[in-house]
Design a protein around this motif. Structure first.
Motif, mmCIF file in Angstrom:
data_model
loop_
_atom_site.group_PDB
_atom_site.id
_atom_site.type_symbol
_atom_site.label_atom_id
_atom_site.label_comp_id
_atom_site.label_asym_id
_atom_site.label_seq_id
_atom_site.Cartn_x
_atom_site.Cartn_y
_atom_site.Cartn_z
ATOM 1 N N ALA A 38 0.855 -1.218 -0.064
ATOM 2 C CA ALA A 38 -0.062 -0.081 -0.010
ATOM 3 C C ALA A 38 0.907 1.180 -0.047
ATOM 4 N N SER A 39 1.987 1.338 0.673
ATOM 5 C CA SER A 39 2.819 2.438 0.608
ATOM 6 C C SER A 39 4.234 2.061 0.962
ATOM 7 N N ILE A 40 5.165 2.761 0.771
ATOM 8 C CA ILE A 40 6.579 2.563 0.968
ATOM 9 C C ILE A 40 7.382 3.736 1.625
ATOM 10 N N GLU A 41 7.852 3.929 2.781
ATOM 11 C CA GLU A 41 8.495 5.136 3.152
ATOM 12 C C GLU A 41 9.873 4.545 3.371
ATOM 13 N N ASN A 42 10.785 5.355 2.768
ATOM 14 C CA ASN A 42 12.266 4.940 2.929
ATOM 15 C C ASN A 42 12.959 5.724 3.731
ATOM 16 N N GLY A 43 13.713 5.421 4.763
ATOM 17 C CA GLY A 43 14.351 6.283 5.636
ATOM 18 C C GLY A 43 15.897 6.102 5.349
ATOM 19 N N LYS A 44 16.769 6.399 5.979
ATOM 20 C CA LYS A 44 18.144 6.298 5.696
ATOM 21 C C LYS A 44 18.768 5.010 6.020
ATOM 22 N N LEU A 45 18.220 4.013 6.769
ATOM 23 C CA LEU A 45 18.548 2.886 6.948
ATOM 24 C C LEU A 45 17.414 1.785 6.833
ATOM 25 N N LEU A 46 16.335 2.026 7.113
ATOM 26 C CA LEU A 46 15.040 1.177 6.771
ATOM 27 C C LEU A 46 14.017 1.511 6.224
ATOM 28 N N SER A 47 13.107 0.832 5.498
ATOM 29 C CA SER A 47 12.119 1.038 4.941
ATOM 30 C C SER A 47 10.947 0.689 5.495
ATOM 31 N N ASN A 48 9.734 1.474 5.782
ATOM 32 C CA ASN A 48 8.470 1.226 6.502
ATOM 33 C C ASN A 48 7.511 0.780 5.536
ATOM 34 N N ILE A 49 7.257 -0.099 5.203
ATOM 35 C CA ILE A 49 6.374 -0.991 4.247
ATOM 36 C C ILE A 49 5.057 -1.211 4.715
ATOM 37 N N LEU A 50 3.920 -0.584 4.220
ATOM 38 C CA LEU A 50 2.555 -0.720 4.632
ATOM 39 C C LEU A 50 1.955 -1.793 3.696
ATOM 40 N N LEU A 51 1.385 -2.821 4.155
ATOM 41 C CA LEU A 51 0.962 -3.940 3.204
ATOM 42 C C LEU A 51 -0.892 -4.211 3.707
ATOM 43 N N HIS A 52 -1.590 -4.376 2.467
ATOM 44 C CA HIS A 52 -2.970 -4.697 2.662
ATOM 45 C C HIS A 52 -2.967 -6.265 2.599
ATOM 46 N N VAL A 53 -3.764 -6.763 3.679
ATOM 47 C CA VAL A 53 -3.741 -8.286 3.654
ATOM 48 C C VAL A 53 -5.378 -8.367 3.958
ATOM 49 N N LYS A 54 -6.047 -8.770 3.053
ATOM 50 C CA LYS A 54 -7.521 -8.978 3.038
ATOM 51 C C LYS A 54 -8.094 -7.727 3.607
ATOM 52 N N GLN A 56 2.196 -7.429 -5.717
ATOM 53 C CA GLN A 56 1.607 -8.604 -4.829
ATOM 54 C C GLN A 56 2.973 -9.191 -4.298
ATOM 55 N N VAL A 57 2.991 -9.284 -2.965
ATOM 56 C CA VAL A 57 3.941 -10.010 -2.137
ATOM 57 C C VAL A 57 3.776 -10.937 -1.216
ATOM 58 N N THR A 58 4.539 -12.043 -0.656
ATOM 59 C CA THR A 58 4.142 -12.737 0.577
ATOM 60 C C THR A 58 4.671 -12.306 1.714
ATOM 61 N N LEU A 59 3.865 -12.133 2.740
ATOM 62 C CA LEU A 59 4.239 -11.896 4.120
ATOM 63 C C LEU A 59 4.549 -13.279 4.670
ATOM 64 N N LEU A 60 5.603 -13.139 5.582
ATOM 65 C CA LEU A 60 6.114 -14.445 6.247
ATOM 66 C C LEU A 60 6.287 -14.018 7.788
ATOM 67 N N ILE A 61 5.723 -14.832 8.443
ATOM 68 C CA ILE A 61 5.789 -14.518 9.919
ATOM 69 C C ILE A 61 6.032 -15.915 10.580
ATOM 70 N N LYS A 62 6.897 -16.091 11.386
ATOM 71 C CA LYS A 62 7.484 -17.271 12.302
ATOM 72 C C LYS A 62 6.231 -17.567 13.284
ATOM 73 N N ALA A 63 5.867 -18.806 13.288
ATOM 74 C CA ALA A 63 4.777 -18.952 14.643
ATOM 75 C C ALA A 63 5.294 -18.620 15.942
ATOM 76 N N SER A 64 6.628 -18.440 16.142
ATOM 77 C CA SER A 64 7.075 -18.005 17.502
ATOM 78 C C SER A 64 6.814 -16.595 17.633
ATOM 79 N N GLU A 65 6.741 -15.571 16.458
ATOM 80 C CA GLU A 65 6.634 -14.387 16.697
ATOM 81 C C GLU A 65 5.267 -13.812 16.545
ATOM 82 N N LEU A 66 4.427 -14.607 16.459
ATOM 83 C CA LEU A 66 2.818 -14.416 16.642
ATOM 84 C C LEU A 66 2.354 -14.545 18.078
ATOM 85 N N PHE A 67 1.552 -13.506 18.546
ATOM 86 C CA PHE A 67 1.131 -13.568 19.996
ATOM 87 C C PHE A 67 -0.021 -13.103 20.262
#
Length: 133
Positions: free
Chosen positions: A76-92, A115-126
């Motif tokens: 949905a949007s990309i904000e680039n900083g000096k070191l990081l990118s803040n990516i906003l993604l629409h999922v359903k 279109q991209v695929t988000l990846l989240i480890k099961a141990s990182e979801l809470f």
């Protein structure tokens, strides 16, 4: 902090370790944790949390991965900083934020509307909140 509404569809456990499966707007998500949150049971409505730094992005993904949680998304949007990118993604029905390195964002040539695929480890979801406890 990313917040996703979900419903518990399965709870597996052995000793203190649990694998909990959720339905999140028609997508299956899995969480691995030591103790069950208070009041959590089959069919519980919950708010899941994911830190933006724990959301990976894949482009043109193929092959098998150990990531339990793979969600199709649109950038949905990309904000680039000096070191990081803040990516906003629409999922359903939800928006998910991901922090990745600027070099990864540039290397992948990420574009708004792609279109991209988000990846989240099961141990990182809470579970942030059990809504019907």
């Amino acid at each position: 902090m990313n917040r996703l509404r979900a419903v518990v569809t399965e709870i597996e456990g052995e000793q203190n370790l649990h694998i909990i499966t959720f339905d999140c707007a028609g997508s299956s998500l899995k969480m691995m944790g030591l103790d069950l949150p208070k009041g959590l049971h089959l069919n519980s409505h919950v708010i899941l949390g994911i830190k933006p730094s724990h959301v990976a992005i894949a482009k043109h993904l193929s092959g098998e991965l150990s990531y339990s949680n793979q969600l199709q998304a649109t950038i949905a949007s990309i904000e680039n900083g000096k070191l990081l990118s803040n990516i906003l993604l629409h999922v359903k029905e939800s928006d998910v934020q991901s922090f990745i390195t600027l070099s990864s964002s540039k290397r992948m040539n990420l574009q708004v509307g792609e279109q991209v695929t988000l990846l989240i480890k099961a141990s990182e979801l809470f579970v942030l909140e059990v809504l019907d406890a």
